[in-house]
Motif scaffolding. Structure first.
Motif, PDB file in Angstrom:
ATOM      1  N   PRO A 137       0.829  -1.214   0.000  1.00  0.00           N
ATOM      2  CA  PRO A 137       0.000   0.000   0.000  1.00  0.00           C
ATOM      3  C   PRO A 137       0.859   1.258   0.000  1.00  0.00           C
ATOM      4  O   PRO A 137       2.057   1.224   0.290  1.00  0.00           O
ATOM      5  CB  PRO A 137      -0.791  -0.125   1.299  1.00  0.00           C
ATOM      6  CG  PRO A 137       0.091  -0.934   2.186  1.00  0.00           C
ATOM      7  CD  PRO A 137       0.812  -1.907   1.296  1.00  0.00           C
TER       8      PRO A 137
ATOM      9  N   THR B  37       1.056   4.832   1.866  1.00  0.00           N
ATOM     10  CA  THR B  37       0.570   5.551   3.040  1.00  0.00           C
ATOM     11  C   THR B  37       0.790   7.047   2.837  1.00  0.00           C
ATOM     12  O   THR B  37       1.911   7.488   2.586  1.00  0.00           O
ATOM     13  CB  THR B  37       1.296   5.093   4.311  1.00  0.00           C
ATOM     14  OG1 THR B  37       1.065   3.694   4.503  1.00  0.00           O
ATOM     15  CG2 THR B  37       0.793   5.854   5.524  1.00  0.00           C
TER      16      THR B  37
ATOM     17  N   GLU C  68       0.614  10.737   4.466  1.00  0.00           N
ATOM     18  CA  GLU C  68       0.541  11.547   5.682  1.00  0.00           C
ATOM     19  C   GLU C  68      -0.131  12.866   5.291  1.00  0.00           C
ATOM     20  O   GLU C  68       0.486  13.727   4.646  1.00  0.00           O
ATOM     21  CB  GLU C  68       1.938  11.787   6.253  1.00  0.00           C
ATOM     22  CG  GLU C  68       2.690  10.516   6.630  1.00  0.00           C
ATOM     23  CD  GLU C  68       2.000   9.741   7.745  1.00  0.00           C
ATOM     24  OE1 GLU C  68       1.246  10.376   8.528  1.00  0.00           O
ATOM     25  OE2 GLU C  68       2.210   8.525   7.836  1.00  0.00           O
TER      26      GLU C  68
ATOM     27  N   TRP D 137       4.249  11.095   1.531  1.00  0.00           N
ATOM     28  CA  TRP D 137       3.762   9.734   1.336  1.00  0.00           C
ATOM     29  C   TRP D 137       4.931   8.765   1.329  1.00  0.00           C
ATOM     30  O   TRP D 137       6.084   9.142   1.067  1.00  0.00           O
ATOM     31  CB  TRP D 137       2.968   9.619   0.035  1.00  0.00           C
ATOM     32  CG  TRP D 137       3.719  10.079  -1.199  1.00  0.00           C
ATOM     33  CD1 TRP D 137       3.751  11.339  -1.715  1.00  0.00           C
ATOM     34  CD2 TRP D 137       4.571   9.281  -2.030  1.00  0.00           C
ATOM     35  NE1 TRP D 137       4.573  11.388  -2.818  1.00  0.00           N
ATOM     36  CE2 TRP D 137       5.077  10.134  -3.045  1.00  0.00           C
ATOM     37  CE3 TRP D 137       4.966   7.954  -2.023  1.00  0.00           C
ATOM     38  CZ2 TRP D 137       5.940   9.696  -4.033  1.00  0.00           C
ATOM     39  CZ3 TRP D 137       5.821   7.497  -3.012  1.00  0.00           C
ATOM     40  CH2 TRP D 137       6.304   8.371  -4.010  1.00  0.00           C
TER      41      TRP D 137
ATOM     42  N   ARG E 218      -7.750   2.699   4.060  1.00  0.00           N
ATOM     43  CA  ARG E 218      -7.809   2.342   5.487  1.00  0.00           C
ATOM     44  C   ARG E 218      -7.191   3.435   6.350  1.00  0.00           C
ATOM     45  O   ARG E 218      -6.277   4.148   5.923  1.00  0.00           O
ATOM     46  CB  ARG E 218      -7.105   1.001   5.736  1.00  0.00           C
ATOM     47  CG  ARG E 218      -7.824  -0.163   5.078  1.00  0.00           C
ATOM     48  CD  ARG E 218      -7.275  -1.516   5.489  1.00  0.00           C
ATOM     49  NE  ARG E 218      -8.054  -2.590   4.903  1.00  0.00           N
ATOM     50  CZ  ARG E 218      -9.194  -3.079   5.410  1.00  0.00           C
ATOM     51  NH1 ARG E 218      -9.652  -2.595   6.564  1.00  0.00           N
ATOM     52  NH2 ARG E 218      -9.844  -4.041   4.803  1.00  0.00           N
ATOM     53  N   ASP E 219      -7.717   3.532   7.568  1.00  0.00           N
ATOM     54  CA  ASP E 219      -7.167   4.490   8.523  1.00  0.00           C
ATOM     55  C   ASP E 219      -6.038   3.824   9.311  1.00  0.00           C
ATOM     56  O   ASP E 219      -5.795   2.621   9.164  1.00  0.00           O
ATOM     57  CB  ASP E 219      -8.281   5.003   9.446  1.00  0.00           C
ATOM     58  CG  ASP E 219      -8.957   3.903  10.251  1.00  0.00           C
ATOM     59  OD1 ASP E 219      -8.233   3.058  10.819  1.00  0.00           O
ATOM     60  OD2 ASP E 219     -10.209   3.860  10.307  1.00  0.00           O
ATOM     61  N   PRO E 220      -5.338   4.569  10.146  1.00  0.00           N
ATOM     62  CA  PRO E 220      -4.200   3.980  10.885  1.00  0.00           C
ATOM     63  C   PRO E 220      -4.592   2.837  11.804  1.00  0.00           C
ATOM     64  O   PRO E 220      -3.732   2.031  12.197  1.00  0.00           O
ATOM     65  CB  PRO E 220      -3.645   5.169  11.680  1.00  0.00           C
ATOM     66  CG  PRO E 220      -4.102   6.381  10.951  1.00  0.00           C
ATOM     67  CD  PRO E 220      -5.433   6.028  10.365  1.00  0.00           C
TER      68      PRO E 220
ATOM     69  N   SER F  56      -3.516  10.365   8.586  1.00  0.00           N
ATOM     70  CA  SER F  56      -2.875   9.546   7.563  1.00  0.00           C
ATOM     71  C   SER F  56      -3.903   8.563   6.999  1.00  0.00           C
ATOM     72  O   SER F  56      -4.894   8.226   7.658  1.00  0.00           O
ATOM     73  CB  SER F  56      -1.668   8.789   8.124  1.00  0.00           C
ATOM     74  OG  SER F  56      -2.079   7.812   9.052  1.00  0.00           O
TER      75      SER F  56
ATOM     76  N   GLN G 108      -4.149   4.969   4.193  1.00  0.00           N
ATOM     77  CA  GLN G 108      -3.405   3.941   3.472  1.00  0.00           C
ATOM     78  C   GLN G 108      -4.207   3.511   2.240  1.00  0.00           C
ATOM     79  O   GLN G 108      -5.338   3.023   2.357  1.00  0.00           O
ATOM     80  CB  GLN G 108      -3.157   2.740   4.389  1.00  0.00           C
ATOM     81  CG  GLN G 108      -2.203   1.710   3.835  1.00  0.00           C
ATOM     82  CD  GLN G 108      -1.977   0.587   4.821  1.00  0.00           C
ATOM     83  OE1 GLN G 108      -2.769  -0.349   4.927  1.00  0.00           O
ATOM     84  NE2 GLN G 108      -0.889   0.680   5.580  1.00  0.00           N
TER      85      GLN G 108
END
Length: 432
Positions: A320, A322, A324, A330, A373-375, A410, A412
């Motif tokens: 993925p 990620t 920020e 990223w 998705r979240d953290p 952040s 993903q």
């Protein structure tokens, strides 16, 4: 007067064509003969569908003929409905149209099923709506057999077309055989000019009987050939041809390092004929089955050649990306075609100020899946994205993903592809 009687009255009127049509059909047929030197016409112009075929040909070749079609509105609308679909035009030309002509009304809204084109893979239903409070309508449909038992293994697609004669498609994904007698249970969805939809809640029931002579079985062309594309191996397994579309079946080598995400291809045939249309009845499916313009009526299939022009791949080990959001940075590996990624705060009409992830790319394919998705591992969706061309740099695109109601700093994202490549592979099908 009922719709069926009106239809046949219009057919009889063609025996005395209006002045604007005098000689037009003869000129259209003469032109067709010149283009098809040595080929048979293939239809009977004495039949209703044969007359429709003459209309399709003339509408596509003679502007004066198209203008004069206003005197026979039912046939004019059918010709207009199929004029931009090579597959459906060919099906009409070869007498694969079946007339239904059934109407039902409920609370001032009348639904009429006019025609159907059916084969082993798909059934295209042409319909019209009269009355009602909405400017646009689409449909959902359930199928039952002669005993009233629900059928399984199909999907229905329908758009809110502005044309008077609309259509919806029933795609048979796992249904082995279409019953000769079946019932269509149709529900209407009304939509306004802003795109707001409402399910109207009434079921229109239409029992129909299909003519087996006009419901063509699929013709299978086995291929069974492995080809190397961008370092990956693909099996071109077979083609299935029906009057409404062509299905291309592929498989891959389990040892490949990337999944095939999309394929660009076309066919050539006798005398260099090119078949490259992705018309309104055709769509690419997920996995390794692709649907294309119908090649069912190609006279010499031994001359067909499959050309693979390009492919889109997703590395099996791709991780993925990620982003920020607050830091506007990223981590991860973006597709080769992506030239930049930035994060901004933007104002929306519905929820106020939100995060927007903007990605610049040299391809018109979205680099991210809609779900992210979240953290903490929770799943969310962007609900879509916007894409626009870069006017200052033609061939470049910008994608924007709005994260509505998203409180984390952040996010993903899962990649939809990692790289795309051009191909130049020709596979003669006649040697299979």
């Amino acid at each position: 007067m009922n719709r069926q009687q009106e239809y046949w009255d219009l057919i009889r009127e063609l025996d005395q064509p209006p002045a604007a049509l005098e000689g037009a059909a003869l000129r259209a047929r003469a032109r067709a003969k010149r283009r098809r030197a040595g080929r048979r016409w293939g239809i009977s112009l004495g039949s209703a569908a044969g007359v429709c075929a003459a209309f399709v040909l003339a509408v596509n070749t003679l502007p004066t003929f198209a203008l004069a079609c206003g005197k026979v509105p039912v046939l004019r609308e059918l010709a207009a409905a199929v004029a931009f679909s090579p597959s459906l035009s060919a099906a009409v030309e070869h007498d694969y149209v079946q007339y239904i002509g059934q109407s039902q009304s409920f609370e001032g809204l009348t639904l009429t099923l006019e025609y159907v084109i059916a084969d082993a893979q798909q059934m295209v239903v042409f319909y019209r709506t009269d009355g009602g409070a909405y400017p646009y309508y689409s449909v959902s449909c359930d199928l039952k057999d002669e005993t009233g038992s629900p059928l399984q293994g199909y999907t229905v697609t329908s758009g809110d077309s502005r044309e008077e004669l609309k259509q919806f498609e029933v795609h048979f994904s796992a249904l082995e055989e279409i019953p000769q007698k079946l019932t269509l249970e149709v529900e209407l969805w009304g939509s306004d000019h802003e795109g707001n939809e409402e399910r109207l809640g009434h079921v229109y029931t239409f029992p129909i009987t299909l003519d087996p002579a006009k419901t063509a079985p699929a013709v299978e062309l086995p291929v069974g050939r492995w080809v190397e594309a961008d370092g990956q191996w693909l099996l071109v397994d077979r083609l299935e041809l029906t009057p409404t579309k062509t299905a291309l079946y592929l498989a891959d080598d389990p040892d490949n390092t990337a999944w095939l995400e999309d394929l660009d291809f076309h066919f050539t045939g006798e005398n260099g004929a090119v078949y490259d249309a992705m018309d309104s009845t055709i769509s690419a499916s997920g996995g390794y089955t692709y649907y294309f313009q119908s090649l069912y009526f190609v006279e010499d299939r031994s001359d067909l050649i499959l050309h693979l022009d390009g492919a889109v791949w997703l590395d099996k080990e791709a991780g993925p990306v990620t982003v920020e959001l607050a830091a506007n940075t990223w981590t991860g590996q973006l597709p080769e075609e992506v030239t930049g990624l930035t994060v901004e705060r933007v104002s929306t009409h519905s929820t106020g100020e939100e995060w927007a992830v903007k990605v610049r790319s040299t391809t018109s394919r979205s680099p991210f899946e809609l779900e992210f998705r979240d953290p903490e591992g929770g799943a969310h969706t962007t609900g879509g994205y916007s894409m626009r061309n870069d006017r200052e740099a033609p061939g470049n695109y910008e994608f924007e993903y709005i994260l509505e109601g998203y409180p984390w700093d952040s996010a993903q994202f899962t990649l939809s592809f990692t790289h795309a490549g051009s191909l130049d592979l020709a596979i003669p099908l006649g040697d299979s």
